[in-house]
Design an enzyme around this catalytic site. Sequence first.
Site, short mmCIF file in Angstrom:
data_model
loop_
_atom_site.label_atom_id
_atom_site.label_comp_id
_atom_site.label_asym_id
_atom_site.label_seq_id
_atom_site.Cartn_x
_atom_site.Cartn_y
_atom_site.Cartn_z
N LYS A 9 16.04 -2.77 2.44
CA LYS A 9 16.20 -3.66 1.36
C LYS A 9 16.85 -3.03 0.16
CE LYS A 9 12.24 -6.17 3.01
NZ LYS A 9 10.94 -6.70 2.60
N TYR A 49 14.60 -15.96 5.48
CA TYR A 49 13.03 -16.05 5.25
C TYR A 49 12.47 -17.51 5.31
CZ TYR A 49 12.87 -10.85 4.10
OH TYR A 49 12.69 -9.69 4.12
N PHE A 57 5.32 -16.41 -2.95
CA PHE A 57 6.28 -15.37 -3.20
C PHE A 57 7.82 -15.68 -2.59
CE2 PHE A 57 4.11 -14.11 0.68
CZ PHE A 57 5.22 -13.97 1.60
N ARG A 102 7.27 2.79 4.41
CA ARG A 102 6.69 2.15 3.20
C ARG A 102 5.91 2.83 2.25
NH1 ARG A 102 6.08 -3.85 6.18
NH2 ARG A 102 8.01 -4.88 5.25
N ASN A 112 9.40 -3.51 -0.86
CA ASN A 112 8.80 -2.62 0.14
C ASN A 112 10.10 -1.97 1.14
OD1 ASN A 112 9.58 -4.82 1.53
ND2 ASN A 112 7.24 -5.13 2.10
N HIS A 115 12.71 -4.00 6.16
CA HIS A 115 12.20 -5.16 7.10
C HIS A 115 11.91 -4.67 8.31
CE1 HIS A 115 12.08 -9.10 8.61
NE2 HIS A 115 13.05 -9.00 9.50
N GLU A 126 17.10 -12.69 14.65
CA GLU A 126 17.21 -12.08 13.25
C GLU A 126 18.47 -11.40 13.52
OE1 GLU A 126 12.71 -12.06 11.48
OE2 GLU A 126 13.68 -10.02 11.96
P1 ADP Z 1 6.60 -7.93 6.66
O1 ADP Z 1 8.04 -7.64 5.99
O2 ADP Z 1 5.64 -6.96 6.60
O3 ADP Z 1 6.76 -8.57 8.05
P2 ADP Z 1 5.81 -10.57 5.84
O4 ADP Z 1 6.67 -11.20 6.80
O5 ADP Z 1 4.48 -11.05 5.61
O6 ADP Z 1 5.75 -8.86 5.73
O7 ADP Z 1 6.65 -10.99 4.14
C1 ADP Z 1 8.03 -10.80 4.40
C2 ADP Z 1 8.37 -9.93 2.83
O8 ADP Z 1 7.75 -11.02 1.92
C3 ADP Z 1 7.58 -8.71 2.85
O9 ADP Z 1 8.22 -7.76 3.24
C4 ADP Z 1 7.68 -8.58 1.18
O10 ADP Z 1 8.87 -8.00 0.80
C5 ADP Z 1 7.41 -10.03 0.93
N1 ADP Z 1 6.31 -10.28 0.41
C6 ADP Z 1 5.22 -10.69 1.28
N2 ADP Z 1 3.85 -10.92 0.57
C7 ADP Z 1 4.24 -10.78 -0.66
C8 ADP Z 1 3.38 -10.98 -1.62
N3 ADP Z 1 2.09 -11.28 -1.56
N4 ADP Z 1 3.89 -10.87 -2.89
C9 ADP Z 1 5.40 -10.56 -3.20
N5 ADP Z 1 6.12 -10.43 -1.92
C10 ADP Z 1 5.49 -10.39 -0.79
MG MG Z 2 7.57 -10.31 8.70
#
Ligand code: ADP
Ligand code: MG
Length: 146
Positions: A9, A49, A57, A102, A112, A115, A126
């Site tokens: 990222k 997304y 968010f 992470r 974070n 992905h 994807e």
């Molecule tokens: P992951 O990337 O671990 O699969 P998710 O699919 O739940 O997590 O979310 C996609 C991305 O959205 C996350 O990697 C993060 O960058 C962002 N994200 C998720 N939850 C939050 C939150 N509560 N606040 C801000 N950004 C968030």
């Molecule tokens: Mg995810």
Amino acid sequence: MERTLAIIKPDALAGGHAGKIIDRIISEGFAIRAMKLVRLTRRETEGFYAVHNERPFFGELTEFMSSAPCIPLVLERADAVAKWREVIGATNPAEAAEGTIRKQFATSMGENAVHGSDSSENGIKEGRYFFSESEIVAGGADVTEA
Ligand code: ADP
Ligand code: MG
């Protein structure tokens, strides 16, 4: 063999961590099938997304992901989806296990570092979002086939 989509990222790339993350990808036994440097448009990040478009968010996430270049990669390995999620750690870096990417590089829940796809089906889908079939390189001599 299974595929997953990884993205280095914008925060991790700007922080100078791309090399270390790619090194980790290789040392964990993934074959890199596709990789490129891209600056995504807001629209492209909204499409990628889309599943999160009702979440609070969503605006922050799509703004961040289109704010600077990132590196999507198609990774292949046995059990690639689960293995990559284990290597990257929990979404929230405060909850990410010791030794995960992470834990090492993420600065917040949103920024974070990386992905990872959440299912085998999404790994394929994807990968196709960022790469055409001809850009996903099949076979070759690499660590997963040694
Ligand atoms: P992951 O990337 O671990 O699969 P998710 O699919 O739940 O997590 O979310 C996609 C991305 O959205 C996350 O990697 C993060 O960058 C962002 N994200 C998720 N939850 C939050 C939150 N509560 N606040 C801000 N950004 C968030
Ligand atoms: Mg995810």
